[in-house]
Scaffold this active site. Structure first.
Site, PDB file in Angstrom:
ATOM      1  N   GLU A  27       0.827  -1.084  -0.134  1.00 58.62           N
ATOM      2  CA  GLU A  27       0.081   0.055  -0.038  1.00 58.62           C
ATOM      3  C   GLU A  27       0.869   1.509   0.080  1.00 58.62           C
ATOM      4  O   GLU A  27       0.394   2.256  -0.930  1.00 58.62           O
ATOM      5  CB  GLU A  27      -1.016  -0.013   1.134  1.00 58.62           C
ATOM      6  CG  GLU A  27      -2.165  -0.755   0.997  1.00 58.62           C
ATOM      7  CD  GLU A  27      -1.940  -2.204   1.086  1.00 58.62           C
ATOM      8  OE1 GLU A  27      -0.768  -2.788   1.477  1.00 58.62           O
ATOM      9  OE2 GLU A  27      -2.645  -2.996   0.667  1.00 58.62           O
ATOM     10  N   HIS A  37     -10.557  -5.134  10.074  1.00 55.31           N
ATOM     11  CA  HIS A  37     -11.178  -4.758   8.579  1.00 55.31           C
ATOM     12  C   HIS A  37     -12.504  -4.315   8.508  1.00 55.31           C
ATOM     13  O   HIS A  37     -13.328  -4.381   7.710  1.00 55.31           O
ATOM     14  CB  HIS A  37     -11.387  -6.220   7.822  1.00 55.31           C
ATOM     15  CG  HIS A  37     -10.183  -6.926   7.381  1.00 55.31           C
ATOM     16  ND1 HIS A  37      -9.146  -7.630   8.290  1.00 55.31           N
ATOM     17  CD2 HIS A  37      -9.466  -7.027   6.146  1.00 55.31           C
ATOM     18  CE1 HIS A  37      -8.404  -7.991   7.531  1.00 55.31           C
ATOM     19  NE2 HIS A  37      -8.509  -7.824   6.258  1.00 55.31           N
TER      20      HIS A  37
HETATM   21  C1  LIG Z   1      -1.982  -4.981   3.938  1.00 54.59           C
HETATM   22  C2  LIG Z   1      -3.026  -5.797   3.367  1.00 54.59           C
HETATM   23  N1  LIG Z   1      -3.322  -5.563   2.096  1.00 54.59           N
HETATM   24  C3  LIG Z   1      -4.029  -6.230   1.304  1.00 54.59           C
HETATM   25  C4  LIG Z   1      -4.916  -7.074   1.880  1.00 54.59           C
HETATM   26  C5  LIG Z   1      -6.163  -8.097   1.269  1.00 54.59           C
HETATM   27  N2  LIG Z   1      -5.653  -9.306   1.135  1.00 54.59           N
HETATM   28  C6  LIG Z   1      -5.905 -10.453   1.960  1.00 54.59           C
HETATM   29  S1  LIG Z   1      -4.995 -11.704   1.635  1.00 54.59           S
HETATM   30  C7  LIG Z   1      -4.329 -11.091   0.216  1.00 54.59           C
HETATM   31  C8  LIG Z   1      -3.400 -11.987  -0.420  1.00 54.59           C
HETATM   32  C9  LIG Z   1      -2.248 -12.681   0.266  1.00 54.59           C
HETATM   33  O1  LIG Z   1      -1.486 -13.493  -0.503  1.00 54.59           O
HETATM   34  P1  LIG Z   1      -0.389 -14.564   0.191  1.00 54.59           P
HETATM   35  O2  LIG Z   1       0.306 -13.449   0.834  1.00 54.59           O
HETATM   36  O3  LIG Z   1       0.234 -15.146  -0.986  1.00 54.59           O
HETATM   37  O4  LIG Z   1      -1.150 -15.508   0.903  1.00 54.59           O
HETATM   38  P2  LIG Z   1      -2.136 -16.625   0.411  1.00 54.59           P
HETATM   39  O5  LIG Z   1      -3.546 -16.018   0.704  1.00 54.59           O
HETATM   40  O6  LIG Z   1      -1.853 -16.907  -0.730  1.00 54.59           O
HETATM   41  O7  LIG Z   1      -2.300 -17.570   1.601  1.00 54.59           O
HETATM   42  C10 LIG Z   1      -4.758  -9.819   0.148  1.00 54.59           C
HETATM   43  C11 LIG Z   1      -4.204  -8.994  -1.021  1.00 54.59           C
HETATM   44  C12 LIG Z   1      -4.575  -7.343   3.326  1.00 54.59           C
HETATM   45  N3  LIG Z   1      -5.401  -8.326   4.045  1.00 54.59           N
HETATM   46  N4  LIG Z   1      -3.943  -6.680   3.804  1.00 54.59           N
END
Ligand SMILES: Cc1ncc(C[n+]2csc(CCOP(=O)(O)OP(=O)(O)O)c2C)c(N)n1
Ligand SMILES: Cc1ncc(C[n+]2csc(CCOP(=O)(O)OP(=O)(O)O)c2C)c(N)n1
Ligand SMILES: [Mg+2]
Ligand SMILES: [Mg+2]
Lengths: 350, 328, 350, 328
Positions: D60, D129
């Site tokens: 972000e 959230h």
């Molecule tokens: C700082 C932040 N930005 C965006 C999000 C929204 N978000 C939740 S999970 C996710 C993807 C995360 O991917 P990864 O780290 O690969 O974990 P996975 O879900 O694949 O286990 C996003 C963008 C968040 N929770 N926190």
């Protein structure tokens, strides 16, 4: 309770037929059935909010966590059900948390993304991507500061590696490691995607393990679908970490069979074929086959495990359904421990 | 009682607590070898060593986040922000982690982290380095927000913060570091959170404030008393969360007039909450609207002449007092 | 105005006696005298706030910035006087900014840490460590998006490499570079210390260039005290960056002869000997000697440059002293461009 | 005029501006290939391609900072925050960079960056959230803070934001994405910042609000009119910075009674500024103190029964209206 590491060499050095391996298979099947049940309950509207399941990644939770000792601590993201179950949290209490019930591991106040079971070493369950890595690094420092022989384990996704808190946490971990003050094991749950963004599209360097060199933290890539490989690396590295107080990293290459969250139906970012092909490397099937070939585990044995797991999951759902909502007064507890006037209700609390 | 500077009171509080409890440690940028840009931590590395006085990289989110992890495991970290301006680099760690983990864990962890550092306008530090964040931190349940205006309160409140179980944002006034005042010697002297105090008694107008602006209000009160026989009662809030308005209410019931003094921008500033609370609670007691004395609604300029125009001064407080007395 | 790159090979390929080198020496001497003057004025209380001078690091500003072309943009930290002078900002306007006068490059509203001279390509002057790296990466994207042949140059210190915004900016730059959408040159001003914290104490990996591998951004270490080396690398890499739209990094190994800021008197973090020994590698002396040996530059020539530079610096101080403070009304300008009711003064503005 | 959902109004505003001005682009997490978690950006990647619809890593601060750099060079980036909660990871980039660079550069740059995303409570998204940051962003000069409560305003205000020269924090109500309303077809239809509107006329009580709580207030106003003949005048602030209080003042001069409705925590929330301003300005016009209807002062719990208790509902607004009428 985390299984104490057995005497006389690690589980992997022993015949892979040690009883522990059947326990691990049983645990992975339980996780699978539990997650399937939670997805069903979400569809029924019994579970609200976000729901992120671990289906396909079970070996990454079980392979590491079964290698831990009492007093070790685990931090993870919002995809945390498997970690709780692997640490021995009561499936009823975990499901009750997803249902937002008072009997939940976090009293129904945290939900799916915020599972806590501190008594068993689960320090949460966090929803801000990457935000918990700093906590884990600090926890590792604290363990050493307190002269404990324990370690901190920190799970995070491939997508978490691009946010600032990841960078700050790992550089600090690397620095503290030089002083033997950071007994931490970082686990990259590399399932190939951050939500709908593939590793190639979110990370300038796609060899994620290699990125750890920027922090002087050694990292190993392991097959995250093969729990023997994961557990083998865990046993070896955890022993080193306990000994040295220096952090280490494991990149577990895995795959998420379900959507990112229960709302991720379309999955425009990957093809059905890709998913099907990946499912051919199901961590449960892989272990089950190996135990079959090497240790004569029979279909019947597995059927029994499956029935047991299905029952436990169903029982957890029933328990969650029937257990009580948090008392309205719980709204105001756990905000702070102490100090000053207690919060007054703005609006009447029926 | 001994005469101490606000700076020394803060250092004493930390060192006494570090002597008392081996779980207390401090981390921050250039607090060790460099001994702190404001020299608050001078001598601490030598006395406690690098495990308890941790020089960190420039990584505010890392500092706060690791401190939260330490606190969850039973330590009592103090995080020094070189200036509070840098704390917003760590805003997510403070607001989404430190402030909430007790709640979403269902009360399974304590989070005794103290995040402290100088806030407010300095002398020509310009826009990125002259801010006060009390209103934005105090909006968040799960935090305590403290803003002492005297050496004694600085020491007593900091000890309460360090001994507590919750995250605390401890806002120090850089402009007051040199200020001297009586500080109790008792090593167990603490000042509770959520207890405002009457800093000066008076019958005519209530002035509600905190930190440096409280001191400025006291100076104005003395002047008005001397020159015009106007007696202001000055309320020092001391902590903004929890916020204890009772002494302010009691005072307004006596004076029927109140002003609020805050250093920074008016819109959505701390003064709004204070003014709104007084009016909500004591509408029928008020003989005049509660007036806010604030800084100008602009980023802090560098030029000294503009900077002086951007912050409130004695004459502005004086004018507000007279305004609520319909004396202008 | 940035000097246009000359026809027929880079300055370094040419005889190092090209007139440009005398200009560069003159520029470096001007920076030195200007910084000495600003420190004096700070001591006299004529300059307020924080003051961070570039003494000892002059070759890092001059070696890169003289290789730029009109339309290239530069972002840097708070140690920014040299960059402004190298870009051709009027020394009077720069000094006036330090004095907080209306005639300052930023109208007296920014001060030492926030020098801006957009017309000459200086996009600031930032005070939050690492915060401007993201801006520079975005600026590089914008240049390519607008199909310009220009590049963005981003200076930052060794200490800035440990903060999250550095990490996020460089990973995004690395990703955009794959598409040829990030013509950026990142310059690590590695002066060995972040305020009082040495590189060994703030970075888990002390080979700072190597850290750039985590972002797929090539990096070169150069002797930051030798302006020929800096300029040589700049000419070569800037040509590549313009061509490819891919980011590159230069780690300029340098040293700050003065304190971190004008308030850093004691300097408990380094020994007098260390400083003295480092001063034996003065970038101005090194260039002056080379031009002497190779091109017959005489002491007299240098004396003339020195006199000129001393005069310009003194003139700048005099100009700044005598020029007017900002009009009180300036308090309310430049907050926003437009919209809504104009700000009302809370307190009377005399 | 056409019936549009709040969601489509937002998408239309962005696409019309992207068609109109090639310097407009959008960046964010999963806005392209994934088409957006709330599907606001559905179809945009296909139409405009990856240079103008940029899928970013989870970063972000990187998103906002690069957007600021783009804006300084003449582009008009829109940054989508998957939810506004994640914007505090970028707080320093928003508050110390986007909001201040125009000022400390002496006005040498424009910073036309729009930071937009859903804010406020959802359904069981729990503490990290479910937040609204209007009061904390609106405290900072240099920013514009927008919180539309209707599809037409969502479109008109977003176009103003995209066409402007300043950073804008554009707060969308996730709960309103599905809401339908009349939206002008004119591609040049814009709604200016700093102009509040009378959403409903009434003689008895003034209700000041914005975003979803404004809609809730309208529902209460209709109910009270129907059932009890109480006529509330509802003021929709639309933008919190700049904050136009004139319509609220005009209304209070008529009704002599006002309440403020805000979703989140009371202390130091947006309601405080609004209540304090009304009282400061119209003290003698008020027949009752200005009352604030707010959420409970706790992190958002996950359990649905607790979550429902944490946010304000119709009956709370209704009770406040009657309270200022001394009708309970
Ligand atoms: C700082 C932040 N930005 C965006 C999000 C929204 N978000 C939740 S999970 C996710 C993807 C995360 O991917 P990864 O780290 O690969 O974990 P996975 O879900 O694949 O286990 C996003 C963008 C968040 N929770 N926190
Ligand atoms: C986020 C942030 N944290 C702390 C500071 C205070 N600070 C100003 S300069 C500095 C040291 C920076 O060192 P480096 O990046 O190596 O640059 P140098 O001063 O050596 O040129 C620090 C800690 C700051 N300005 N911003
Ligand atoms: Mg992933
Ligand atoms: Mg440095």
């Amino acid at each position: 309770m985390a299984k104490p590491k057995q005497q006389g060499g690690t589980a992997v050095e022993q015949a892979a037929c040690a009883p522990e391996w059947t326990d691990i298979l049983r645990q992975m099947i339980l996780i699978r059935r539990f997650e399937e049940a939670s997805e069903r309950e979400f569809r029924k509207g019994k579970i609200g909010g976000y729901l992120h399941v671990y289906i396909g990644q079970e070996a990454v939770a079980s392979g590491i966590i079964t290698a831990l000792q009492p007093g070790d601590v685990v931090f993870c993201g919002y995809r945390d059900h498997a970690h709780a179950l692997a640490l021995g949290s009561d499936p009823n209490a975990v499901m009750a948390e997803l249902f937002g019930k008072a009997a939940g591991v976090s009293k129904g106040k945290g939900g799916s993304m915020h599972l806590f079971d501190v008594q068993r070493g689960l320090y949460g369950g966090y929803g801000i991507v990457g935000g918990h890595l700093t906590l884990a690094a600090g926890a590792a420092y604290a363990l050493r500061y307190q002269k404990k022989a324990n370690i901190a384990v920190c799970y995070f996704g491939d997508g978490a590696m691009n946010i600032g808190s990841f960078h700050e946490a790992l550089n600090m971990a690397g620095l503290w490691g030089k002083e033997g003050m950071c007994p931490a094991l970082f686990i990259i749950e590399n399932n190939g995607y951050a939500m709908g963004t593939s590793v190639e599209r979110h990370s300038a360097v796609t060899d994620l393990s290699a990125r750890m060199r920027a922090y002087n933290i050694p990292s190993e890539k392991v097959d995250g679908q093969d729990v023997l490989a994961v557990r083998g690396a865990a046993d070896r590295l955890i022993a080193q970490i306990r000994e040295s107080g220096k952090p280490h990293c494991i990149e577990a290459v895995t795959y998420r069979f379900s959507g990112h969250g229960a709302a991720d139906i379309l999955q425009p970012y990957r093809s059905k074929d890709e998913v099907e092909q990946q499912k051919s490397r199901d961590p449960i099937v892989i272990l089950r086959q190996r135990l079959g070939e090497m240790c004569g585990l029979t279909d019947d044995d597995v059927k029994k495990m499956d029935e047991w797991a299905t029952e436990v999951a169903a029982g957890a759902v029933k328990f969650a359904e029937e257990s009580a909502q948090p008392d309205p007064g719980e709204l105001f507890t756990d905000v702070v421990a102490e100090h000053g006037p207690a919060p007054v209700a703005e609006n009447e609390i029926e | 009682m001994a005469e101490k500077s606000y700076r020394d009171a803060i250092r004493d509080a930390m060192m006494e607590e570090m002597d008392r409890d081996p779980n207390v440690l401090i981390m921050g940028e250039d607090i060790g070898v460099y001994e702190g840009t404001f020299r608050i931590t001078a001598g601490m590395l030598k006395k406690y060593g690098p495990r308890r006085v941790i020089d960190t990289p420039i990584a505010e989110a890392g500092m706060v986040g690791t401190a939260v992890g330490m606190a969850m495991l039973g330590l009592r970290p103090i995080v020094e922000m070189m200036t509070i301006n840098f704390s917003i680099v760590a805003a997510d760690q403070i607001l989404n982690h430190a402030a909430k983990v007790r709640y979403f864990s269902g009360g399974q962890v304590d989070v005794p982290v103290v995040i402290r550092g100088p806030h407010g306008a300095g002398v020509q530090l310009s826009a990125q380095h002259s801010q006060s964040f009390e209103s934005f931190y105090a909006h968040f349940p799960g935090l305590h927000v403290v803003a002492p205006g005297t050496p004694a309160d600085a020491k007593g409140l900091l000890k309460t913060a360090i001994r507590g179980k919750d995250p605390v944002v401890f806002l120090e006034s850089a402009a007051l570091y040199g200020m001297k005042g009586e500080v109790p010697d008792d090593p167990d002297f603490t000042v509770p959170f959520g207890v405002s105090r009457v800093a000066r008694e008076g019958r005519d107008v209530t002035i509600v404030s905190f930190s440096r602006m409280m001191q400025l209000s006291l100076a104005v009160a003395d002047k008005l008393s001397r020159d015009e026989g106007i007696e202001c009662e000055v309320i020092d809030l001391r902590t903004l969360r929890p916020l204890d308005m009772q002494p302010a209410y009691a005072s307004v019931q006596k004076t029927h007039r109140a002003i609020v003094v805050q250093e920074q921008w008016k819109p959505f500033g701390a003064g709004a909450e204070i003014a709104a609370s007084i009016t909500e609670t004591l509408f029928d007691e008020l003989d005049a609207p509660v007036i806010r004395v604030t800084g100008e609604d602009v980023p802090m300029p560098y030029a000294r002449n503009l900077e002086l125009l951007a912050t409130p001064h004695e004459q502005h407080i004086e004018r507000a007092v007279k305004k609520v007395m319909y004396r202008e």
